[in-house]
Design a protein around this motif. Structure first.
Motif, PDB file in Angstrom:
ATOM      1  N   VAL A 281      58.681  48.659  15.635  1.00 51.41           N
ATOM      2  CA  VAL A 281      58.870  49.254  14.304  1.00 51.41           C
ATOM      3  C   VAL A 281      60.290  49.797  14.173  1.00 51.41           C
ATOM      4  CG1 VAL A 281      58.141  51.120  12.762  1.00 51.41           C
ATOM      5  CG2 VAL A 281      56.434  49.798  14.010  1.00 51.41           C
ATOM      6  N   MET A 282      60.779  50.466  15.216  1.00 49.92           N
ATOM      7  CA  MET A 282      62.120  51.044  15.186  1.00 49.92           C
ATOM      8  C   MET A 282      63.198  49.973  15.027  1.00 49.92           C
ATOM      9  SD  MET A 282      63.948  53.437  18.092  1.00 49.92           S
ATOM     10  CE  MET A 282      62.368  54.172  18.494  1.00 49.92           C
ATOM     11  N   PHE A 283      63.065  48.877  15.768  1.00 48.81           N
ATOM     12  CA  PHE A 283      64.061  47.799  15.707  1.00 48.81           C
ATOM     13  C   PHE A 283      64.150  47.198  14.306  1.00 48.81           C
ATOM     14  CE2 PHE A 283      64.822  43.165  15.981  1.00 48.81           C
ATOM     15  CZ  PHE A 283      66.156  43.195  16.378  1.00 48.81           C
ATOM     16  N   VAL A 284      62.986  46.842  13.735  1.00 50.88           N
ATOM     17  CA  VAL A 284      62.979  46.236  12.394  1.00 50.88           C
ATOM     18  C   VAL A 284      63.512  47.224  11.360  1.00 50.88           C
ATOM     19  CG1 VAL A 284      61.517  45.259  10.591  1.00 50.88           C
ATOM     20  CG2 VAL A 284      61.104  44.665  12.984  1.00 50.88           C
ATOM     21  N   ALA A 285      63.107  48.498  11.481  1.00 53.95           N
ATOM     22  CA  ALA A 285      63.570  49.518  10.524  1.00 53.95           C
ATOM     23  C   ALA A 285      65.080  49.702  10.595  1.00 53.95           C
ATOM     24  CB  ALA A 285      62.858  50.842  10.798  1.00 53.95           C
ATOM     25  N   LEU A 286      65.650  49.660  11.797  1.00 55.23           N
ATOM     26  CA  LEU A 286      67.107  49.782  11.940  1.00 55.23           C
ATOM     27  C   LEU A 286      67.829  48.606  11.280  1.00 55.23           C
ATOM     28  CD1 LEU A 286      67.392  51.058  15.612  1.00 55.23           C
ATOM     29  CD2 LEU A 286      68.323  52.219  13.610  1.00 55.23           C
ATOM     30  N   ILE A 287      67.304  47.403  11.460  1.00 55.23           N
ATOM     31  CA  ILE A 287      67.912  46.219  10.839  1.00 55.23           C
ATOM     32  C   ILE A 287      67.891  46.345   9.316  1.00 55.23           C
ATOM     33  CG2 ILE A 287      67.632  43.746  10.432  1.00 55.23           C
ATOM     34  CD1 ILE A 287      68.774  44.250  13.127  1.00 55.23           C
ATOM     35  N   ILE A 288      66.719  46.705   8.770  1.00 57.52           N
ATOM     36  CA  ILE A 288      66.592  46.816   7.311  1.00 57.52           C
ATOM     37  C   ILE A 288      67.514  47.917   6.776  1.00 57.52           C
ATOM     38  CG2 ILE A 288      65.023  47.416   5.419  1.00 57.52           C
ATOM     39  CD1 ILE A 288      62.769  46.145   7.082  1.00 57.52           C
ATOM     40  N   ALA A 317      61.446  55.655   7.299  1.00 62.01           N
ATOM     41  CA  ALA A 317      60.152  56.204   7.713  1.00 62.01           C
ATOM     42  C   ALA A 317      59.710  55.683   9.074  1.00 62.01           C
ATOM     43  CB  ALA A 317      59.093  55.869   6.662  1.00 62.01           C
ATOM     44  N   GLY A 318      60.317  54.589   9.537  1.00 61.06           N
ATOM     45  CA  GLY A 318      59.954  54.033  10.839  1.00 61.06           C
ATOM     46  C   GLY A 318      60.908  54.411  11.949  1.00 61.06           C
ATOM     47  N   LEU A 319      61.804  55.375  11.702  1.00 64.25           N
ATOM     48  CA  LEU A 319      62.848  55.663  12.687  1.00 64.25           C
ATOM     49  C   LEU A 319      62.569  56.921  13.512  1.00 64.25           C
ATOM     50  CD1 LEU A 319      65.896  54.508  10.551  1.00 64.25           C
ATOM     51  CD2 LEU A 319      64.792  53.320  12.449  1.00 64.25           C
ATOM     52  N   LEU A 320      62.822  58.104  12.973  1.00 65.82           N
ATOM     53  CA  LEU A 320      62.617  59.323  13.763  1.00 65.82           C
ATOM     54  C   LEU A 320      61.161  59.470  14.250  1.00 65.82           C
ATOM     55  CD1 LEU A 320      64.877  61.939  11.948  1.00 65.82           C
ATOM     56  CD2 LEU A 320      65.257  60.868  14.180  1.00 65.82           C
ATOM     57  N   PRO A 321      60.147  59.158  13.416  1.00 65.77           N
ATOM     58  CA  PRO A 321      58.784  59.207  13.954  1.00 65.77           C
ATOM     59  C   PRO A 321      58.581  58.293  15.154  1.00 65.77           C
ATOM     60  CG  PRO A 321      58.706  59.156  11.561  1.00 65.77           C
ATOM     61  CD  PRO A 321      60.136  58.909  11.953  1.00 65.77           C
ATOM     62  N   SER A 322      59.231  57.129  15.153  1.00 65.31           N
ATOM     63  CA  SER A 322      59.097  56.211  16.296  1.00 65.31           C
ATOM     64  C   SER A 322      59.699  56.801  17.559  1.00 65.31           C
ATOM     65  CB  SER A 322      59.764  54.866  15.972  1.00 65.31           C
ATOM     66  OG  SER A 322      59.067  54.181  14.955  1.00 65.31           O
ATOM     67  N   ILE A 323      60.804  57.524  17.412  1.00 65.01           N
ATOM     68  CA  ILE A 323      61.395  58.201  18.574  1.00 65.01           C
ATOM     69  C   ILE A 323      60.407  59.217  19.130  1.00 65.01           C
ATOM     70  CG2 ILE A 323      63.235  59.761  19.331  1.00 65.01           C
ATOM     71  CD1 ILE A 323      65.057  58.435  17.280  1.00 65.01           C
ATOM     72  N   ASN A 324      59.798  60.004  18.250  1.00 66.92           N
ATOM     73  CA  ASN A 324      58.828  61.008  18.693  1.00 66.92           C
ATOM     74  C   ASN A 324      57.613  60.370  19.364  1.00 66.92           C
ATOM     75  OD1 ASN A 324      60.420  63.069  17.676  1.00 66.92           O
ATOM     76  ND2 ASN A 324      59.390  63.127  15.713  1.00 66.92           N
ATOM     77  N   ILE A 325      57.180  59.224  18.842  1.00 64.43           N
ATOM     78  CA  ILE A 325      56.044  58.526  19.442  1.00 64.43           C
ATOM     79  C   ILE A 325      56.402  58.034  20.840  1.00 64.43           C
ATOM     80  CG2 ILE A 325      54.505  56.530  19.224  1.00 64.43           C
ATOM     81  CD1 ILE A 325      54.993  56.805  16.130  1.00 64.43           C
ATOM     82  N   MET A 326      57.617  57.507  21.003  1.00 68.78           N
ATOM     83  CA  MET A 326      58.068  57.055  22.324  1.00 68.78           C
ATOM     84  C   MET A 326      58.063  58.209  23.314  1.00 68.78           C
ATOM     85  SD  MET A 326      59.014  53.729  22.314  1.00 68.78           S
ATOM     86  CE  MET A 326      60.413  53.438  23.376  1.00 68.78           C
ATOM     87  N   VAL A 327      58.579  59.360  22.892  1.00 69.60           N
ATOM     88  CA  VAL A 327      58.598  60.531  23.772  1.00 69.60           C
ATOM     89  C   VAL A 327      57.169  60.921  24.136  1.00 69.60           C
ATOM     90  CG1 VAL A 327      59.185  62.985  23.936  1.00 69.60           C
ATOM     91  CG2 VAL A 327      60.801  61.382  22.905  1.00 69.60           C
ATOM     92  N   LYS A 328      56.289  60.955  23.162  1.00 68.26           N
ATOM     93  CA  LYS A 328      54.889  61.322  23.391  1.00 68.26           C
ATOM     94  C   LYS A 328      54.231  60.399  24.408  1.00 68.26           C
ATOM     95  CE  LYS A 328      50.376  61.905  22.720  1.00 68.26           C
ATOM     96  NZ  LYS A 328      49.614  62.960  23.377  1.00 68.26           N
ATOM     97  N   LYS A 329      54.464  59.090  24.286  1.00 61.12           N
ATOM     98  CA  LYS A 329      53.731  58.126  25.098  1.00 61.12           C
ATOM     99  C   LYS A 329      54.312  57.949  26.502  1.00 61.12           C
ATOM    100  CE  LYS A 329      51.587  55.592  21.334  1.00 61.12           C
ATOM    101  NZ  LYS A 329      51.168  54.289  20.797  1.00 61.12           N
TER     102      LYS A 329
END
Length: 400
Positions: A281-288, A317-329
């Motif tokens: 999700v983070m990769f695609v969101a960064l490209i867009i 919407a797919g960027l900072l939340p994705s970072i937090n999810i990575m940290v969580k997991k």
């Protein structure tokens, strides 16, 4: 209601109310400084920059410290400390007699803040991994929604009740956040038997330290990229508006377009992250996001700009939340507070340097170049994510 759902609900409310309160202040700082007796325009701009930036810089320093304490005594106590502490400091900001007292209290506000760090850590640690994406994506909308409403409420209060009322109302909102957190937020926290590890020991406990460095770098670049644009949006809209009336309203709509899209998309992209992985999700969101910044430099009217910023908000919407999810997991739960603290420090630094950088680029080369440079930063970040994490299994990374 499940514990994680209840905590998400009331942490969302607390974050929302806190961000309304804090974001009310920024738009009135220059006016407040003038009200304190500073009449020279250059000095007002200089003091405004110091008063605004001081909180972010000091927060960046203290965020990991509060994160360490959260890992030691629990995240709920940090929520209570931050909300009541900021309520007291901001209340006294409304009674300063000169600009130096204002700056000193803004420094103190930065020291004592940390509600967002504790809120994110609590939701992350109290939510099971299957629902982490949805929970953290939803929580991110509270900050954005509060930030959108805050300036509007602050401007209304300043017009109707006077400048100092903004600080009184902000203090009241933070006390409301304190009360709801105290009563409704529940945390199952077990004090660690051993002393909290130092930073060297923490890096040793991380399954994949290089990945965390990539996440911190991404958090910094994202905030730098987005906040390089925010200070000049009004100027850009003024150039595009030509003979239009209500330029301030149009600027506000342009500013809010990305935030509204973010609120709509974040929970859905959080759920998608739970299914396919936050790194994808983070990769695609960064490209867009990187691509969408480019046509913003060539728009002919504010309405085109609003449309593009709405699309940008969907991607963001797919960027900072994705970072937090990575940290969580990936990060072990007993050091999650420290790692979230470092991540949010990176965001604070990105916010500060982005606000400064955007104005300098616009003044030196022109506003259009801010969009080009921002686009380049996001696309470079996408390459870093693709090479570093895109094709990796998050579960295996957490067990590395």
């Amino acid at each position: 209601m499940n514990d994680w759902k209840r905590n998400l609900t009331f942490c969302w409310f607390g974050m929302f109310v806190t961000m309304i309160g804090i974001s009310q202040i920024a738009p009135v700082l220059p006016l407040y400084i003038k009200d304190l007796g500073v009449n020279d325009t250059a000095l007002i701009e200089r003091f405004s920059g110091i008063a605004f930036g001081a909180t972010f810089i000091v927060s960046a320093i203290f965020s990991p410290i509060w994160g360490k304490l959260a890992d030691k005594v629990g995240r709920k106590p940090m929520l209570l400390r931050a909300s009541i502490g900021m309520a007291i400091v901001i209340f006294f900001i409304g009674f300063v007699t000169n600009v130096y007292e204002l700056i000193a209290l803004r420094f103190l506000q930065g020291i004592i803040s940390g509600y967002g760090t504790a809120c994110t850590t609590l939701v992350a640690t109290q939510t099971d991994k299957e629902h982490a994406g949805f929970a953290l994506g939803t929580l991110s909308t509270a900050s954005i929604a509060g930030s959108l409403l805050g300036p509007l409420i602050g401007g209304y209060l300043e017009d109707t009740l006077g400048m100092r009322s903004v600080f009184t109302v902000t203090s009241f909102l933070l006390i409301l956040s304190f009360i709801t957190t105290l009563i409704f937020v529940k945390e199952e926290f077990k004090c660690p038997d051993k002393e909290i590890p130092n930073m060297k020991e923490i890096w040793g406990k991380l399954p994949n330290p290089e990945l965390m460095i990539t996440m911190f770098l991404t958090a910094f670049i994202l905030q730098l990229a987005f906040y390089s644009i925010e200070p000049i949006i009004t100027v850009y809209v003024s150039e595009l508006s030509k003979n239009m009336v209500h330029v301030a309203l149009i600027s506000g709509l342009a500013f809010s377009a990305s935030g509204m899209a973010n609120i709509l998309a974040a929970p859905k992209l959080g759920k998608l992250s739970d299914k396919i992985g936050p790194q994808k999700v983070m990769f695609v969101a960064l490209i867009i996001a990187g691509i969408v910044f480019i046509p913003q430099a060539f728009v002919k009217n504010p309405w085109q700009l609003m449309g593009l910023r709405f699309v940008l908000g969907l991607a963001a919407a797919g960027l900072l939340p994705s970072i937090n999810i990575m940290v969580k997991k990936i990060v072990p739960q007993d050091i999650t507070g420290r790692i979230f603290g470092i991540s949010i420090s990176a965001q604070y630094l990105g916010t500060f340097f982005g606000s400064t950088l955007g104005g300098q680029i616009a003044a030196t080369f022109g506003i259009k170049y801010v969009f080009f440079i921002t686009s380049g930063l996001l696309l470079i970040n996408a390459i870093i994510i693709y090479k570093g994490v895109y094709n990796k299994d998050i579960l295996k990374l957490s067990q590395a």
